[in-house]
Design a protein around this motif. Structure first.
Motif, PDB file in Angstrom:
ATOM      1  N   MET A 168       0.605  -0.952   0.035  1.00  0.00           N
ATOM      2  CA  MET A 168      -0.033   0.184   0.245  1.00  0.00           C
ATOM      3  C   MET A 168       0.871   1.346  -0.275  1.00  0.00           C
ATOM      4  N   ARG A 169       1.590   1.015  -0.787  1.00  0.00           N
ATOM      5  CA  ARG A 169       3.138   2.518  -0.781  1.00  0.00           C
ATOM      6  C   ARG A 169       1.851   3.445  -1.274  1.00  0.00           C
ATOM      7  N   ARG A 170       0.919   3.381  -2.710  1.00  0.00           N
ATOM      8  CA  ARG A 170       0.730   4.539  -2.935  1.00  0.00           C
ATOM      9  C   ARG A 170      -0.176   4.961  -2.019  1.00  0.00           C
ATOM     10  N   ALA A 171      -1.207   4.371  -1.231  1.00  0.00           N
ATOM     11  CA  ALA A 171      -2.073   4.839  -0.152  1.00  0.00           C
ATOM     12  C   ALA A 171      -1.153   5.148   1.212  1.00  0.00           C
ATOM     13  N   ALA A 172       0.570   5.411   1.270  1.00  0.00           N
ATOM     14  CA  ALA A 172       0.775   5.649   2.344  1.00  0.00           C
ATOM     15  C   ALA A 172       0.963   7.442   1.864  1.00  0.00           C
ATOM     16  N   GLY A 173       1.477   7.491   0.305  1.00  0.00           N
ATOM     17  CA  GLY A 173       1.834   8.281  -0.266  1.00  0.00           C
ATOM     18  C   GLY A 173       0.416   9.506   0.000  1.00  0.00           C
ATOM     19  N   HIS A 174      -0.071   8.867  -0.615  1.00  0.00           N
ATOM     20  CA  HIS A 174      -1.570  10.195  -0.084  1.00  0.00           C
ATOM     21  C   HIS A 174      -1.455  10.298   1.106  1.00  0.00           C
ATOM     22  N   GLN A 175      -1.592   9.468   2.175  1.00  0.00           N
ATOM     23  CA  GLN A 175      -1.437  10.357   3.467  1.00  0.00           C
ATOM     24  C   GLN A 175      -0.410  10.584   3.786  1.00  0.00           C
ATOM     25  N   ARG A 176       0.371  10.507   2.972  1.00  0.00           N
ATOM     26  CA  ARG A 176       1.330  11.644   4.177  1.00  0.00           C
ATOM     27  C   ARG A 176       1.054  13.251   3.313  1.00  0.00           C
ATOM     28  N   ARG A 177       1.057  13.345   1.972  1.00  0.00           N
ATOM     29  CA  ARG A 177       0.517  15.022   1.397  1.00  0.00           C
ATOM     30  C   ARG A 177      -0.685  15.319   1.858  1.00  0.00           C
ATOM     31  N   PHE A 178      -1.879  14.454   2.411  1.00  0.00           N
ATOM     32  CA  PHE A 178      -3.537  14.919   3.406  1.00  0.00           C
ATOM     33  C   PHE A 178      -2.401  16.085   4.300  1.00  0.00           C
ATOM     34  N   ASP A 179      -1.659  14.846   4.953  1.00  0.00           N
ATOM     35  CA  ASP A 179      -2.227  14.701   6.287  1.00  0.00           C
ATOM     36  C   ASP A 179      -1.389  16.807   6.785  1.00  0.00           C
ATOM     37  N   GLU A 180      -0.672  16.856   5.543  1.00  0.00           N
ATOM     38  CA  GLU A 180       0.307  18.289   5.862  1.00  0.00           C
ATOM     39  C   GLU A 180      -0.953  18.922   4.661  1.00  0.00           C
ATOM     40  N   ARG A 181      -1.296  18.503   4.350  1.00  0.00           N
ATOM     41  CA  ARG A 181      -1.963  19.767   3.277  1.00  0.00           C
ATOM     42  C   ARG A 181      -3.878  19.737   4.593  1.00  0.00           C
ATOM     43  N   PHE A 182      -4.364  18.547   5.021  1.00  0.00           N
ATOM     44  CA  PHE A 182      -4.890  18.657   6.186  1.00  0.00           C
ATOM     45  C   PHE A 182      -4.647  20.106   7.086  1.00  0.00           C
ATOM     46  N   ALA A 183      -2.651  20.024   7.807  1.00  0.00           N
ATOM     47  CA  ALA A 183      -2.378  20.998   8.929  1.00  0.00           C
ATOM     48  C   ALA A 183      -2.918  22.180   8.144  1.00  0.00           C
ATOM     49  N   ALA A 184      -1.863  22.308   6.919  1.00  0.00           N
ATOM     50  CA  ALA A 184      -2.085  24.040   6.427  1.00  0.00           C
ATOM     51  C   ALA A 184      -3.287  24.563   6.204  1.00  0.00           C
ATOM     52  N   TYR A 185      -4.547  23.856   6.131  1.00  0.00           N
ATOM     53  CA  TYR A 185      -6.186  24.172   6.424  1.00  0.00           C
ATOM     54  C   TYR A 185      -6.643  24.717   7.297  1.00  0.00           C
ATOM     55  N   PHE A 186      -6.022  23.723   8.388  1.00  0.00           N
ATOM     56  CA  PHE A 186      -6.372  24.320  10.348  1.00  0.00           C
ATOM     57  C   PHE A 186      -5.748  25.750   9.888  1.00  0.00           C
ATOM     58  N   ASP A 187      -4.204  25.876   9.667  1.00  0.00           N
ATOM     59  CA  ASP A 187      -3.859  27.497   9.592  1.00  0.00           C
ATOM     60  C   ASP A 187      -4.198  28.198   9.473  1.00  0.00           C
ATOM     61  N   SER A 188      -4.910  27.883   7.888  1.00  0.00           N
ATOM     62  CA  SER A 188      -5.940  29.426   6.979  1.00  0.00           C
ATOM     63  C   SER A 188      -6.954  29.502   7.986  1.00  0.00           C
ATOM     64  N   LEU A 189      -7.668  28.613   8.600  1.00  0.00           N
ATOM     65  CA  LEU A 189      -8.942  29.020   8.906  1.00  0.00           C
ATOM     66  C   LEU A 189      -8.364  30.535  10.265  1.00  0.00           C
ATOM     67  N   ALA A 190      -7.425  30.897  10.776  1.00  0.00           N
ATOM     68  CA  ALA A 190      -6.743  31.960  11.299  1.00  0.00           C
ATOM     69  C   ALA A 190      -6.512  32.686  10.668  1.00  0.00           C
ATOM     70  N   GLY A 191      -6.274  32.743   9.509  1.00  0.00           N
ATOM     71  CA  GLY A 191      -5.296  33.813   8.986  1.00  0.00           C
ATOM     72  C   GLY A 191      -6.428  35.362   8.004  1.00  0.00           C
ATOM     73  N   ARG A 192      -5.950  35.901   7.321  1.00  0.00           N
ATOM     74  CA  ARG A 192      -7.119  37.158   6.881  1.00  0.00           C
ATOM     75  C   ARG A 192      -7.731  36.685   5.839  1.00  0.00           C
ATOM     76  N   ARG A 193      -6.792  35.752   5.237  1.00  0.00           N
ATOM     77  CA  ARG A 193      -7.485  35.536   3.917  1.00  0.00           C
ATOM     78  C   ARG A 193      -8.068  34.130   4.436  1.00  0.00           C
ATOM     79  N   GLY A 194      -9.350  34.006   4.011  1.00  0.00           N
ATOM     80  CA  GLY A 194     -10.113  32.228   3.489  1.00  0.00           C
ATOM     81  C   GLY A 194     -10.392  31.863   5.628  1.00  0.00           C
ATOM     82  N   GLY A 195      -9.655  33.221   6.427  1.00  0.00           N
ATOM     83  CA  GLY A 195     -10.162  32.486   7.603  1.00  0.00           C
ATOM     84  C   GLY A 195     -11.066  32.728   8.419  1.00  0.00           C
ATOM     85  N   LEU A 196     -11.268  31.826   9.215  1.00  0.00           N
ATOM     86  CA  LEU A 196     -12.866  31.592   9.886  1.00  0.00           C
ATOM     87  C   LEU A 196     -13.281  33.221  10.291  1.00  0.00           C
ATOM     88  N   ASP A 197     -14.068  33.035  10.654  1.00  0.00           N
ATOM     89  CA  ASP A 197     -15.257  35.139  11.438  1.00  0.00           C
ATOM     90  C   ASP A 197     -15.443  33.648  12.756  1.00  0.00           C
TER      91      ASP A 197
END
Length: 354
Positions: free
Chosen positions: A1-30
Protein backbone atom coordinates in the motif's frame (compact mmCIF):
# COMPACT_ATOMS: atom_id res chain seq x y z
CA UNK A 1 0.00 0.00 0.00
CA UNK A 2 2.86 2.38 -0.82
CA UNK A 3 0.55 4.51 -2.96
CA UNK A 4 -1.85 4.85 -0.02
CA UNK A 5 0.99 5.93 2.29
CA UNK A 6 1.92 8.67 -0.17
CA UNK A 7 -1.65 9.96 -0.31
CA UNK A 8 -1.87 9.90 3.50
CA UNK A 9 1.40 11.76 3.99
CA UNK A 10 0.58 14.50 1.50
CA UNK A 11 -2.91 14.89 2.85
CA UNK A 12 -1.81 15.23 6.48
CA UNK A 13 0.44 18.12 5.48
CA UNK A 14 -2.36 19.75 3.49
CA UNK A 15 -4.86 19.20 6.32
CA UNK A 16 -2.60 20.94 8.84
CA UNK A 17 -2.16 23.85 6.44
CA UNK A 18 -5.94 24.08 6.05
CA UNK A 19 -6.42 24.52 9.79
CA UNK A 20 -3.64 27.11 9.81
CA UNK A 21 -5.49 29.00 7.08
CA UNK A 22 -8.61 29.27 9.22
CA UNK A 23 -6.72 31.67 11.48
CA UNK A 24 -5.47 33.78 8.58
CA UNK A 25 -6.92 36.98 7.25
CA UNK A 26 -7.73 35.62 3.81
CA UNK A 27 -10.09 32.69 3.95
CA UNK A 28 -10.01 32.68 7.72
CA UNK A 29 -12.94 31.59 9.85
CA UNK A 30 -14.89 34.52 11.27
CA UNK A 31 -14.99 33.56 14.95
CA UNK A 32 -16.54 35.88 17.57
CA UNK A 33 -14.02 38.44 18.87
CA UNK A 34 -14.97 37.72 22.49
CA UNK A 35 -14.78 34.61 24.62
CA UNK A 36 -12.46 31.60 24.60
CA UNK A 37 -14.98 28.82 23.90
CA UNK A 38 -15.31 29.25 20.09
CA UNK A 39 -11.56 29.08 19.50
CA UNK A 40 -11.29 26.12 21.87
CA UNK A 41 -13.95 24.24 19.89
CA UNK A 42 -11.96 24.76 16.70
CA UNK A 43 -8.76 23.69 18.46
CA UNK A 44 -10.36 20.43 19.59
CA UNK A 45 -11.71 19.70 16.10
CA UNK A 46 -8.21 20.32 14.73
CA UNK A 47 -6.59 18.15 17.39
CA UNK A 48 -8.86 15.18 16.67
CA UNK A 49 -8.73 15.62 12.90
CA UNK A 50 -4.94 15.77 12.76
CA UNK A 51 -4.44 12.91 15.21
CA UNK A 52 -4.53 10.49 12.33
CA UNK A 53 -6.54 7.48 11.38
CA UNK A 54 -6.35 5.30 8.29
CA UNK A 55 -7.34 8.13 5.90
CA UNK A 56 -9.11 5.46 3.84
CA UNK A 57 -11.49 8.05 2.41
CA UNK A 58 -8.60 10.22 1.19
CA UNK A 59 -6.93 7.28 -0.52
CA UNK A 60 -10.17 6.15 -2.21
CA UNK A 61 -10.81 9.70 -3.42
CA UNK A 62 -7.40 10.06 -5.06
CA UNK A 63 -7.46 6.60 -6.59
CA UNK A 64 -10.96 7.21 -7.96
CA UNK A 65 -9.59 10.18 -9.87
CA UNK A 66 -6.69 7.99 -11.00
CA UNK A 67 -9.21 5.66 -12.64
CA UNK A 68 -9.71 8.46 -15.17
CA UNK A 69 -6.34 10.21 -15.45
CA UNK A 70 -2.76 10.05 -14.29
CA UNK A 71 -2.51 13.84 -14.24
CA UNK A 72 -2.92 16.15 -11.26
CA UNK A 73 -6.60 16.79 -10.56
CA UNK A 74 -7.88 20.07 -9.11
CA UNK A 75 -10.41 19.84 -6.31
CA UNK A 76 -9.12 16.66 -4.67
CA UNK A 77 -7.58 18.51 -1.71
CA UNK A 78 -10.84 20.30 -0.97
CA UNK A 79 -12.87 17.11 -1.37
CA UNK A 80 -10.49 15.18 0.89
CA UNK A 81 -10.62 17.84 3.60
CA UNK A 82 -14.41 17.91 3.38
CA UNK A 83 -14.68 14.13 3.77
CA UNK A 84 -12.25 14.02 6.70
CA UNK A 85 -14.05 16.88 8.46
CA UNK A 86 -17.32 15.00 8.05
CA UNK A 87 -15.54 11.99 9.54
CA UNK A 88 -14.37 14.10 12.49
CA UNK A 89 -17.96 15.24 13.01
CA UNK A 90 -19.06 11.60 13.12
CA UNK A 91 -16.31 10.59 15.54
CA UNK A 92 -17.10 13.43 17.94
CA UNK A 93 -20.79 12.56 18.02
CA UNK A 94 -20.11 8.80 18.17
CA UNK A 95 -17.97 9.30 21.25
CA UNK A 96 -20.75 11.27 22.92
CA UNK A 97 -23.30 8.56 22.12
CA UNK A 98 -20.98 5.76 23.26
CA UNK A 99 -19.51 7.68 26.22
CA UNK A 100 -16.04 6.87 24.86
CA UNK A 101 -13.07 8.40 26.70
CA UNK A 102 -10.43 7.58 24.07
CA UNK A 103 -10.19 8.18 20.34
CA UNK A 104 -7.14 7.71 18.14
CA UNK A 105 -4.88 7.20 21.11
CA UNK A 106 -5.92 10.40 22.88
CA UNK A 107 -8.92 11.81 24.73
CA UNK A 108 -12.16 12.02 22.79
CA UNK A 109 -13.49 15.54 22.28
CA UNK A 110 -16.32 14.79 24.71
CA UNK A 111 -13.92 13.67 27.44
CA UNK A 112 -11.57 16.58 26.80
CA UNK A 113 -14.48 18.84 27.69
CA UNK A 114 -15.45 16.65 30.64
CA UNK A 115 -11.94 17.06 32.03
CA UNK A 116 -12.13 20.82 31.53
CA UNK A 117 -15.58 21.10 33.12
CA UNK A 118 -15.75 18.31 35.72
CA UNK A 119 -18.50 20.09 37.65
CA UNK A 120 -20.52 21.09 34.58
CA UNK A 121 -21.37 17.85 32.72
CA UNK A 122 -24.22 19.47 30.79
CA UNK A 123 -21.87 22.18 29.54
CA UNK A 124 -19.28 19.58 28.53
CA UNK A 125 -21.93 17.65 26.59
CA UNK A 126 -23.26 20.77 24.87
CA UNK A 127 -19.80 21.94 23.85
CA UNK A 128 -18.90 18.53 22.43
CA UNK A 129 -22.11 18.46 20.37
CA UNK A 130 -21.35 21.92 19.04
CA UNK A 131 -17.74 21.01 18.21
CA UNK A 132 -19.08 18.12 16.12
CA UNK A 133 -21.51 20.48 14.41
CA UNK A 134 -18.68 22.90 13.68
CA UNK A 135 -16.74 20.12 11.93
CA UNK A 136 -19.79 19.27 9.81
CA UNK A 137 -20.34 22.86 8.65
CA UNK A 138 -16.63 23.35 7.97
CA UNK A 139 -16.75 20.26 5.78
CA UNK A 140 -19.29 21.94 3.49
CA UNK A 141 -17.62 25.34 3.72
CA UNK A 142 -14.32 24.09 2.31
CA UNK A 143 -16.03 22.94 -0.89
CA UNK A 144 -18.00 26.14 -1.42
CA UNK A 145 -15.31 28.67 -0.48
CA UNK A 146 -12.19 26.92 -1.75
CA UNK A 147 -12.02 28.66 -5.12
CA UNK A 148 -13.12 25.64 -7.16
CA UNK A 149 -14.91 26.12 -10.48
CA UNK A 150 -18.54 26.82 -9.53
CA UNK A 151 -20.01 23.83 -11.37
CA UNK A 152 -17.53 21.42 -9.75
CA UNK A 153 -18.02 22.97 -6.31
CA UNK A 154 -21.79 22.55 -6.53
CA UNK A 155 -21.50 18.97 -7.83
CA UNK A 156 -19.11 17.97 -5.04
CA UNK A 157 -21.21 19.74 -2.41
CA UNK A 158 -24.34 17.94 -3.61
CA UNK A 159 -22.68 14.54 -3.16
CA UNK A 160 -21.29 15.63 0.20
CA UNK A 161 -24.59 16.96 1.56
CA UNK A 162 -26.45 13.85 0.44
CA UNK A 163 -23.98 11.49 2.07
CA UNK A 164 -23.95 13.60 5.24
CA UNK A 165 -27.70 13.16 5.58
CA UNK A 166 -27.37 9.42 4.91
CA UNK A 167 -24.70 9.13 7.58
CA UNK A 168 -26.87 10.77 10.22
CA UNK A 169 -29.77 8.49 9.22
CA UNK A 170 -27.42 5.53 9.61
CA UNK A 171 -26.44 6.71 13.09
CA UNK A 172 -30.12 6.90 14.05
CA UNK A 173 -30.66 3.35 12.73
CA UNK A 174 -27.56 2.29 14.67
CA UNK A 175 -29.27 3.36 17.90
CA UNK A 176 -32.49 1.55 16.93
CA UNK A 177 -30.49 -1.62 16.25
CA UNK A 178 -29.46 -1.85 19.89
CA UNK A 179 -33.10 -1.93 20.99
CA UNK A 180 -33.47 -5.32 19.30
CA UNK A 181 -32.43 -8.47 21.18
CA UNK A 182 -30.51 -9.95 18.24
CA UNK A 183 -30.44 -7.93 15.00
CA UNK A 184 -30.40 -9.89 11.77
CA UNK A 185 -27.70 -9.53 9.14
CA UNK A 186 -29.75 -7.36 6.73
CA UNK A 187 -30.22 -4.79 9.50
CA UNK A 188 -26.52 -4.84 10.40
CA UNK A 189 -25.61 -4.47 6.74
CA UNK A 190 -28.01 -1.50 6.40
CA UNK A 191 -26.45 0.20 9.44
CA UNK A 192 -23.00 -0.33 7.93
CA UNK A 193 -24.03 1.00 4.54
CA UNK A 194 -25.72 4.17 5.77
CA UNK A 195 -23.52 4.97 8.74
CA UNK A 196 -20.17 4.13 7.15
CA UNK A 197 -19.89 2.75 3.62
CA UNK A 198 -21.63 5.59 1.84
CA UNK A 199 -19.36 8.32 3.17
CA UNK A 200 -16.20 6.26 3.57
CA UNK A 201 -16.21 4.59 0.15
CA UNK A 202 -19.07 5.55 -2.16
CA UNK A 203 -18.88 9.33 -1.74
CA UNK A 204 -15.08 9.46 -2.24
CA UNK A 205 -15.49 7.31 -5.36
CA UNK A 206 -18.12 9.64 -6.77
CA UNK A 207 -16.24 12.81 -5.79
CA UNK A 208 -12.94 11.57 -7.22
CA UNK A 209 -14.57 10.79 -10.55
CA UNK A 210 -16.35 14.15 -10.61
CA UNK A 211 -13.11 16.03 -9.90
CA UNK A 212 -11.42 14.13 -12.74
CA UNK A 213 -14.18 15.17 -15.16
CA UNK A 214 -16.08 11.88 -15.32
CA UNK A 215 -19.80 11.42 -14.71
CA UNK A 216 -20.20 8.74 -12.01
CA UNK A 217 -23.92 8.20 -12.70
CA UNK A 218 -23.56 5.56 -15.49
CA UNK A 219 -21.27 3.52 -13.22
CA UNK A 220 -23.19 3.94 -9.99
CA UNK A 221 -24.36 0.33 -9.81
CA UNK A 222 -20.81 -0.98 -9.78
CA UNK A 223 -19.58 1.78 -7.48
CA UNK A 224 -22.36 1.04 -4.99
CA UNK A 225 -21.74 -2.71 -5.12
CA UNK A 226 -18.05 -2.17 -4.45
CA UNK A 227 -18.69 0.28 -1.62
CA UNK A 228 -21.24 -1.99 0.04
CA UNK A 229 -19.05 -5.11 -0.05
CA UNK A 230 -15.91 -3.25 1.04
CA UNK A 231 -17.81 -1.42 3.78
CA UNK A 232 -19.21 -4.64 5.24
CA UNK A 233 -15.79 -6.33 5.13
CA UNK A 234 -14.25 -3.30 6.81
CA UNK A 235 -16.94 -3.09 9.53
CA UNK A 236 -16.81 -6.80 10.37
CA UNK A 237 -13.05 -6.49 10.71
CA UNK A 238 -13.43 -3.35 12.87
CA UNK A 239 -15.85 -5.23 15.13
CA UNK A 240 -13.39 -8.13 15.31
CA UNK A 241 -10.56 -5.76 16.23
CA UNK A 242 -12.69 -4.19 18.95
CA UNK A 243 -12.76 -7.49 20.87
CA UNK A 244 -9.65 -9.30 19.66
CA UNK A 245 -7.31 -6.49 18.59
CA UNK A 246 -4.48 -4.78 20.46
CA UNK A 247 -5.71 -1.58 22.20
CA UNK A 248 -2.33 0.04 21.55
CA UNK A 249 -2.80 -0.47 17.82
CA UNK A 250 -6.49 0.36 17.47
CA UNK A 251 -6.19 3.56 19.54
CA UNK A 252 -9.10 2.93 21.92
CA UNK A 253 -10.08 0.64 24.76
CA UNK A 254 -10.64 -3.02 23.88
CA UNK A 255 -14.18 -4.30 24.22
CA UNK A 256 -15.83 -0.90 23.81
CA UNK A 257 -18.68 -2.44 21.76
CA UNK A 258 -19.38 -4.96 24.53
CA UNK A 259 -19.22 -2.33 27.28
CA UNK A 260 -21.49 0.06 25.38
CA UNK A 261 -24.03 -2.67 24.58
CA UNK A 262 -23.63 -2.25 20.84
CA UNK A 263 -25.10 -5.16 18.90
CA UNK A 264 -22.18 -5.45 16.50
CA UNK A 265 -21.37 -8.29 14.12
CA UNK A 266 -19.34 -9.87 16.94
CA UNK A 267 -22.17 -9.61 19.47
CA UNK A 268 -24.69 -11.01 17.01
CA UNK A 269 -22.44 -14.02 16.36
CA UNK A 270 -21.93 -14.54 20.10
CA UNK A 271 -25.65 -14.39 20.84
CA UNK A 272 -26.27 -17.06 18.22
CA UNK A 273 -23.53 -19.36 19.56
CA UNK A 274 -23.58 -19.33 23.36
CA UNK A 275 -25.34 -21.74 25.73
CA UNK A 276 -27.38 -20.64 28.75
CA UNK A 277 -24.42 -20.38 31.13
CA UNK A 278 -22.29 -18.50 28.63
CA UNK A 279 -25.22 -16.22 27.86
CA UNK A 280 -25.25 -15.11 31.49
CA UNK A 281 -21.58 -14.13 31.21
CA UNK A 282 -22.29 -12.22 28.01
CA UNK A 283 -25.37 -10.52 29.47
CA UNK A 284 -23.36 -9.41 32.50
CA UNK A 285 -20.82 -7.71 30.26
CA UNK A 286 -23.07 -6.34 27.52
CA UNK A 287 -23.93 -2.73 28.18
CA UNK A 288 -21.88 -2.51 31.40
CA UNK A 289 -19.45 0.43 31.08
CA UNK A 290 -17.63 -0.86 34.18
CA UNK A 291 -17.19 -4.40 32.84
CA UNK A 292 -13.81 -5.55 34.17
CA UNK A 293 -11.01 -7.03 32.07
CA UNK A 294 -11.46 -10.51 33.57
CA UNK A 295 -15.08 -10.66 32.39
CA UNK A 296 -14.04 -9.37 28.98
CA UNK A 297 -11.35 -12.07 28.81
CA UNK A 298 -14.02 -14.65 29.59
CA UNK A 299 -16.15 -13.33 26.72
CA UNK A 300 -13.13 -13.70 24.41
CA UNK A 301 -12.60 -17.29 25.60
CA UNK A 302 -16.25 -18.11 24.90
CA UNK A 303 -16.01 -16.52 21.45
CA UNK A 304 -12.90 -18.50 20.57
CA UNK A 305 -14.35 -21.75 21.94
CA UNK A 306 -17.27 -21.39 19.51
CA UNK A 307 -15.04 -20.32 16.61
CA UNK A 308 -16.65 -16.88 16.47
CA UNK A 309 -13.31 -15.14 15.91
CA UNK A 310 -12.38 -17.37 12.96
CA UNK A 311 -15.89 -17.29 11.48
CA UNK A 312 -15.94 -13.49 11.47
CA UNK A 313 -12.52 -13.31 9.85
CA UNK A 314 -13.78 -15.67 7.17
CA UNK A 315 -16.95 -13.63 6.63
CA UNK A 316 -14.96 -10.40 6.32
CA UNK A 317 -12.71 -12.14 3.80
CA UNK A 318 -15.72 -13.29 1.76
CA UNK A 319 -17.05 -9.74 1.43
CA UNK A 320 -13.54 -8.49 0.62
CA UNK A 321 -13.27 -10.98 -2.24
CA UNK A 322 -16.68 -9.86 -3.47
CA UNK A 323 -15.51 -6.24 -3.57
CA UNK A 324 -12.28 -7.21 -5.35
CA UNK A 325 -14.29 -9.10 -7.97
CA UNK A 326 -16.44 -6.02 -8.62
CA UNK A 327 -13.31 -3.90 -9.09
CA UNK A 328 -11.88 -6.54 -11.43
CA UNK A 329 -14.84 -5.89 -13.71
CA UNK A 330 -13.62 -2.33 -14.21
CA UNK A 331 -10.64 -3.50 -16.25
CA UNK A 332 -10.78 -2.38 -19.85
CA UNK A 333 -12.84 0.68 -19.01
CA UNK A 334 -10.63 2.50 -16.52
CA UNK A 335 -6.86 2.83 -16.02
CA UNK A 336 -5.33 -0.52 -15.07
CA UNK A 337 -3.05 0.80 -12.33
CA UNK A 338 -5.92 2.33 -10.36
CA UNK A 339 -8.16 -0.68 -10.97
CA UNK A 340 -5.43 -2.90 -9.49
CA UNK A 341 -5.39 -0.68 -6.41
CA UNK A 342 -9.13 -1.14 -5.87
CA UNK A 343 -8.75 -4.88 -6.38
CA UNK A 344 -6.08 -5.01 -3.66
CA UNK A 345 -7.69 -2.61 -1.17
CA UNK A 346 -10.30 -5.09 0.20
CA UNK A 347 -7.58 -7.64 1.04
CA UNK A 348 -5.63 -4.98 2.93
CA UNK A 349 -8.64 -3.76 4.87
CA UNK A 350 -9.31 -7.19 6.42
CA UNK A 351 -5.64 -7.79 7.27
CA UNK A 352 -4.85 -4.50 9.06
CA UNK A 353 -4.24 -4.36 12.81
CA UNK A 354 -5.90 -0.99 13.44
Amino acid sequence: MRRAAGHQRRFDERFAAYFDSLAGRRGGLDLPPYGAFPARALDLVRELALRGGKRLRVVVLHEAAALVTGEEVAGLDEAAIAIELLHAHGLIHDDIIDDSPVRRGGPSTYYAYRHEFPDRPDTALALAVLAGDLAAFLSMRVLLTGGLPPALAVALAAVHADVGASTVAGQVLDLERDFRPAPDLPLLHAVTEYKSSRYSVLAPLRMGLLAAGADPAPHDGGLSAYATALGIANQIHDDWLDLFGDPGSIGKSAGSDIRSGRHSYVVRALLAAVDAGERRVLDSALGDPDCDDDTLDRVREIARAHGVDAALRAEAGRHAREAAAVAGGWRGHWRAEAVAFFEHLPTWTVARDR
